[in-house]
Design an enzyme around this catalytic site. Structure first.
Site, PDB file in Angstrom:
ATOM      1  N   GLY A  88     -15.085  22.339  12.162  1.00  0.00           N
ATOM      2  CA  GLY A  88     -15.065  23.564  11.387  1.00  0.00           C
ATOM      3  C   GLY A  88     -14.138  24.590  12.026  1.00  0.00           C
ATOM      4  N   LEU A  89     -14.493  25.868  11.910  1.00  0.00           N
ATOM      5  CA  LEU A  89     -13.684  26.959  12.441  1.00  0.00           C
ATOM      6  C   LEU A  89     -12.254  26.875  11.932  1.00  0.00           C
ATOM      7  CD1 LEU A  89     -14.862  27.192  16.139  1.00  0.00           C
ATOM      8  CD2 LEU A  89     -15.424  28.720  14.270  1.00  0.00           C
ATOM      9  N   CYS A  90     -12.125  26.614  10.636  1.00  0.00           N
ATOM     10  CA  CYS A  90     -10.767  26.458  10.100  1.00  0.00           C
ATOM     11  C   CYS A  90     -10.687  27.107   8.729  1.00  0.00           C
ATOM     12  CB  CYS A  90     -10.405  24.989  10.016  1.00  0.00           C
ATOM     13  SG  CYS A  90     -11.614  24.053   9.117  1.00  0.00           S
ATOM     14  N   GLY A  91     -11.357  28.252   8.563  1.00  0.00           N
ATOM     15  CA  GLY A  91     -11.279  28.957   7.292  1.00  0.00           C
ATOM     16  C   GLY A  91     -11.883  28.139   6.170  1.00  0.00           C
ATOM     17  N   SER A 242      -4.663  25.908   8.638  1.00  0.00           N
ATOM     18  CA  SER A 242      -5.777  26.726   8.200  1.00  0.00           C
ATOM     19  C   SER A 242      -6.520  27.313   9.398  1.00  0.00           C
ATOM     20  CB  SER A 242      -6.703  25.851   7.369  1.00  0.00           C
ATOM     21  OG  SER A 242      -7.728  26.604   6.830  1.00  0.00           O
TER      22      SER A 242
END
Lengths: 287, 129
Positions: A88-91, A242
């Site tokens: 995660g942590l990718c908008g 992203s």
């Protein structure tokens, strides 16, 4: 009201977070460069493959065409291959792919079709599991793999083809995110089986060696592997793009927060000093 | 002599792109030599060496040759310039592949390991010449 020490702690913690997001942004930028050049290096092969396929598909038509090219004539059972990231942590990267897949699933279900989902990447699996757990066939994780090679594309393609040959589904669609730039990644759905053949192949009469059927039966599985491979590469470039812009935003937000908190801290420090001065002066006056 | 556009691409990158006068291709039924204005032709490739203009040699394994009026395109599953083949590294990979073959339990895994091994052996034979 928060004490001065509380405020100091708060600022320190935001600063620490900012350092992390900044580091992540820089790592993502470095990885993006590599992923992007890998994706660009893979494009010529995929486009050439399309040209070759168009040339050869123009020659075979009607009932002679193999099932991988023309489909098996039904469209009752749909397989959706949903490629997402492992982290995660990718908008909105994972969410936007899943959203596109979900719209497709809902419209297929509403039309009374059977839907099967093959997840590539853990994040998409987690999001789709909530609503469509019983439709998910399997999850392929690419977690341990640092550099995506052609082998991974081939592995997934073999899986899809063996399911197709076993009659597990009729139509396959691939979901991934096409990398346009750092700020624009476009979630895309692409037909895998039957193959999407660009029109306008050369009308030249080809000589085949060994023969058309043999070449086509080798070319089609390879084409699927290439499409999946390209999707994986585009996905990884999109993921880092992203993530980079998401982390850039996070760093900027943290900077703003630090500024605001520092102002509050300074104001309350001033207020404290003023209060102490008033106490001293009024104490002196009372004497 | 007349030249024609020649491209050799693998899934990972483009290995050759430019004009050539003669390209020798290891087609599945035997080597063929492609010159300018060749008739449209398509063939599968076997593991072997592509020779460009009698000089540059490139190892390819698996894929297709497509001769069209627009030139020759080779789509190779695996491709590397012969001078870039590292004999020690390939020998090491052959050992690994042999172990894989011994450890293979299913027919599918055995076939895959055999294919990998054959490709590596062909690559080594090419590099030694």
């Amino acid at each position: 009201m928060a004490s001065l020490k509380d405020l100091r702690n708060r600022i320190a913690s935001v600063k620490a977070t900012q350092k992390i997001t900044k580091a992540m942004q820089m790592v993502a930028a470095a990885k993006l460069r590599r992923a992007q050049s890998a994706a660009e290096a893979a494009r010529p092969y995929a486009t050439k493959m399309e040209v070759v396929l168009a040339n050869i598909a123009g020659g075979v038509s009607g009932s002679e065409a193999p099932a991988l090219l023309a489909g098996n004539g039904k469209d009752q059972v749909h397989l959706l291959v949903v490629c997402t990231g492992e982290r995660g942590l990718c908008g909105a990267f994972n969410t936007s792919i899943v959203r596109l897949a979900r719209e497709k699933i809902n419209s297929l279900l509403a039309a009374g079709k059977t839907v099967k989902i093959l997840c590539v990447g853990k994040k998409g699996f987690e999001q789709l599991k909530r609503n469509y757990e019983k439709h998910i066939v399997d999850l392929i994780e690419l977690r341990g793999i640092k550099n995506i090679g052609y082998g991974e594309g081939e592995m997934i393609a073999k899986r899809v083809i063996s399911m197709f040959e076993a009659g597990d589904f009729d139509v396959a669609t691939l979901f991934y995110s096409r990398f346009r730039s750092v700020i624009a990644q476009i979630p895309t759905a692409q037909a895998l089986i039957p193959a999407e053949v660009p029109a306008g192949g050369a009308k030249a009469s080809y000589e085949y060696e060994p023969d058309e059927g043999a070449i086509l039966s080798e070319l089609l599985p390879r084409n699927i592997a290439v499409q999946i491979f390209r999707a994986l590469l585009e996905n990884s470039a999109s993921f880092y793009g992203s993530q980079m812009s998401a982390m850039d935003n996070a760093t900027r937000n943290a900077g703003e927060m630090i500024k605001k908190q520092t102002q509050i801290y300074n104001r309350s420090r001033q207020a404290m000093i003023t209060k102490e001065l008033i106490e001293i002066i009024s104490g002196a006056e009372a004497l | 002599m007349a030249t024609f556009p020649f491209e050799l691409v693998s899934p990972e990158r483009v290995l050759f792109s430019g004009e050539a006068t003669q390209v020798v291709v290891p087609a599945s039924e035997g080597e063929i030599s492609v010159l300018a204005n060749h008739a449209p032709f398509m063939s599968a490739l076997r593991a072997g060496v592509v020779t460009v203009d009698g000089g540059k040699r490139l190892f390819v394994r698996g894929g297709f040759a497509d001769v069209s009026p627009a030139g020759l395109t080779l789509l190779a599953e695996q491709a590397i310039a012969v001078e870039d083949i590292n004999v020690e590294k390939v020998s090491g990979q052959i050992k690994d592949a042999e172990e894989d073959l011994r450890d293979a339990k299913t027919d599918d895994a055995r076939n895959r390991a055999t294919a990998v091994l054959e490709g590596l052996r062909a690559m080594l034979a090419v590099a030694r010449h």
